[in-house]
Every structure is written in structure tokens, then in C-alpha cells.
Scaffold this motif. Structure first.
Motif, PDB file in Angstrom:
ATOM      1  N   MET A   7      18.789 -51.345  50.183  1.00 25.43           N
ATOM      2  CA  MET A   7      17.950 -51.121  51.358  1.00 25.43           C
ATOM      3  C   MET A   7      18.779 -51.167  52.635  1.00 25.43           C
ATOM      4  SD  MET A   7      15.078 -50.425  52.653  1.00 25.43           S
ATOM      5  CE  MET A   7      13.754 -50.789  51.566  1.00 25.43           C
ATOM      6  N   ILE A   8      19.708 -52.102  52.728  1.00 24.11           N
ATOM      7  CA  ILE A   8      20.561 -52.223  53.906  1.00 24.11           C
ATOM      8  C   ILE A   8      21.405 -50.965  54.080  1.00 24.11           C
ATOM      9  CG2 ILE A   8      22.540 -53.473  54.853  1.00 24.11           C
ATOM     10  CD1 ILE A   8      21.303 -56.017  53.657  1.00 24.11           C
ATOM     11  N   VAL A   9      21.986 -50.491  53.009  1.00 22.26           N
ATOM     12  CA  VAL A   9      22.812 -49.293  53.076  1.00 22.26           C
ATOM     13  C   VAL A   9      21.963 -48.077  53.441  1.00 22.26           C
ATOM     14  CG1 VAL A   9      24.265 -47.733  51.720  1.00 22.26           C
ATOM     15  CG2 VAL A   9      24.577 -50.193  51.543  1.00 22.26           C
ATOM     16  N   ALA A  10      20.748 -47.994  52.932  1.00 17.89           N
ATOM     17  CA  ALA A  10      19.860 -46.876  53.242  1.00 17.89           C
ATOM     18  C   ALA A  10      19.486 -46.878  54.723  1.00 17.89           C
ATOM     19  CB  ALA A  10      18.610 -46.939  52.373  1.00 17.89           C
ATOM     20  N   VAL A  11      19.196 -48.038  55.275  1.00 17.23           N
ATOM     21  CA  VAL A  11      18.867 -48.140  56.698  1.00 17.23           C
ATOM     22  C   VAL A  11      20.070 -47.750  57.544  1.00 17.23           C
ATOM     23  CG1 VAL A  11      18.284 -49.757  58.541  1.00 17.23           C
ATOM     24  CG2 VAL A  11      17.026 -49.815  56.392  1.00 17.23           C
ATOM     25  N   LEU A  12      21.243 -48.219  57.178  1.00 14.25           N
ATOM     26  CA  LEU A  12      22.457 -47.857  57.908  1.00 14.25           C
ATOM     27  C   LEU A  12      22.679 -46.351  57.881  1.00 14.25           C
ATOM     28  CD1 LEU A  12      25.081 -48.535  59.395  1.00 14.25           C
ATOM     29  CD2 LEU A  12      26.149 -48.864  57.178  1.00 14.25           C
ATOM     30  N   ALA A  13      22.518 -45.736  56.728  1.00 16.76           N
ATOM     31  CA  ALA A  13      22.699 -44.287  56.616  1.00 16.76           C
ATOM     32  C   ALA A  13      21.685 -43.540  57.475  1.00 16.76           C
ATOM     33  CB  ALA A  13      22.578 -43.862  55.153  1.00 16.76           C
ATOM     34  N   ALA A  14      20.448 -44.014  57.500  1.00 14.35           N
ATOM     35  CA  ALA A  14      19.414 -43.354  58.307  1.00 14.35           C
ATOM     36  C   ALA A  14      19.732 -43.458  59.797  1.00 14.35           C
ATOM     37  CB  ALA A  14      18.055 -43.971  58.005  1.00 14.35           C
ATOM     38  N   VAL A  15      20.167 -44.621  60.244  1.00 15.44           N
ATOM     39  CA  VAL A  15      20.483 -44.806  61.662  1.00 15.44           C
ATOM     40  C   VAL A  15      21.682 -43.952  62.057  1.00 15.44           C
ATOM     41  CG1 VAL A  15      21.317 -46.485  63.353  1.00 15.44           C
ATOM     42  CG2 VAL A  15      19.450 -47.082  61.818  1.00 15.44           C
ATOM     43  N   ALA A  48      26.334 -59.114  55.816  1.00 12.42           N
ATOM     44  CA  ALA A  48      25.398 -59.315  54.707  1.00 12.42           C
ATOM     45  C   ALA A  48      26.008 -58.894  53.381  1.00 12.42           C
ATOM     46  CB  ALA A  48      24.110 -58.536  54.960  1.00 12.42           C
ATOM     47  N   LEU A  49      26.709 -57.783  53.370  1.00 14.87           N
ATOM     48  CA  LEU A  49      27.311 -57.305  52.123  1.00 14.87           C
ATOM     49  C   LEU A  49      28.485 -58.174  51.700  1.00 14.87           C
ATOM     50  CD1 LEU A  49      27.213 -53.440  52.636  1.00 14.87           C
ATOM     51  CD2 LEU A  49      25.726 -54.835  51.197  1.00 14.87           C
ATOM     52  N   GLY A  50      29.221 -58.688  52.680  1.00 25.22           N
ATOM     53  CA  GLY A  50      30.374 -59.526  52.362  1.00 25.22           C
ATOM     54  C   GLY A  50      30.002 -60.961  52.075  1.00 25.22           C
ATOM     55  N   GLY A  51      28.811 -61.366  52.481  1.00 25.23           N
ATOM     56  CA  GLY A  51      28.369 -62.727  52.238  1.00 25.23           C
ATOM     57  C   GLY A  51      28.977 -63.743  53.174  1.00 25.23           C
ATOM     58  N   THR A  52      29.570 -63.290  54.282  1.00 27.89           N
ATOM     59  CA  THR A  52      30.160 -64.209  55.244  1.00 27.89           C
ATOM     60  C   THR A  52      29.480 -64.041  56.579  1.00 27.89           C
ATOM     61  OG1 THR A  52      31.844 -62.612  55.885  1.00 27.89           O
ATOM     62  CG2 THR A  52      32.415 -64.149  54.130  1.00 27.89           C
ATOM     63  N   ALA A  53      29.399 -65.111  57.323  1.00 24.57           N
ATOM     64  CA  ALA A  53      28.798 -65.060  58.656  1.00 24.57           C
ATOM     65  C   ALA A  53      29.882 -64.779  59.682  1.00 24.57           C
ATOM     66  CB  ALA A  53      28.109 -66.379  58.969  1.00 24.57           C
ATOM     67  N   VAL A  54      29.602 -63.870  60.578  1.00 16.06           N
ATOM     68  CA  VAL A  54      30.529 -63.558  61.656  1.00 16.06           C
ATOM     69  C   VAL A  54      30.023 -64.266  62.896  1.00 16.06           C
ATOM     70  CG1 VAL A  54      31.521 -61.735  63.069  1.00 16.06           C
ATOM     71  CG2 VAL A  54      31.054 -61.320  60.653  1.00 16.06           C
ATOM     72  N   ARG A  55      30.831 -65.178  63.419  1.00 18.35           N
ATOM     73  CA  ARG A  55      30.416 -65.947  64.587  1.00 18.35           C
ATOM     74  C   ARG A  55      31.388 -65.677  65.716  1.00 18.35           C
ATOM     75  NH1 ARG A  55      29.784 -71.974  62.814  1.00 18.35           N
ATOM     76  NH2 ARG A  55      28.927 -72.108  64.892  1.00 18.35           N
TER      77      ARG A  55
END
Length: 71
Positions: A7-15, A48-55
Motif C-alpha cells: 500500500m505504501i509503495v502504491a501511494v508513493l507511485a500514485a503521488v 517505514a520500509l527500512g524499519g528505522t526512524a529518521v530523526r
């Protein structure tokens, strides 16, 4: 890939597709206004895909005891 990642990849592709269409149609002002939010969207998806938080604003070497207590 699980369904959340799909779903995340689909939203990114649409945007990104919508941004490309706007650029092709000559809506550069609209695309320029969307660039900051697109950058944040891509950053969040990578996180989200990498599983790490970017701060932002954090460093690898922080003084001992300077962390906020966990809630």
C-alpha cells in the motif's frame, strides 16, 4: 512484502505519477508547492520500509544522560 508495504509503495507511485502529469501539463507552480511534502513522503516511506526512524537534529555521540525518558 506485506500488504502495508504494498500500500505504501502504491501511494508513493500514485503521488509521483500525479506530480509528473502536472509537470508535463505545465503546472510547475503547483509542483514547486508540493515538493516539500513529497520529500517528507519519500522520507517516511523509506523509514517505514527500512524499519528505522529518521530523526532530525540528533547526533550519534550524545552526552550520557541526555536522552529523554521513554513514555
Amino acid at each position: 512484502m506485506n500488504s502495508k508495504q504494498v500500500m505504501i509503495v502504491a501511494v508513493l507511485a500514485a503521488v509521483l505519477t500525479w506530480s509528473t502529469v502536472m509537470t508535463v501539463l505545465g503546472q510547475l507552480a503547483a509542483v514547486a508547492a508540493l515538493l516539500p511534502s513529497l520529500g517528507l513522503l519519500i522520507q517516511q516511506i523509506i523509514s517505514a520500509l527500512g524499519g528505522t526512524a529518521v530523526r532530525s537534529g540528533t547526533t550519534a555521540a550524545s552526552p550520557a544522560g541526555s536522552e529523554e525518558p521513554s513514555r
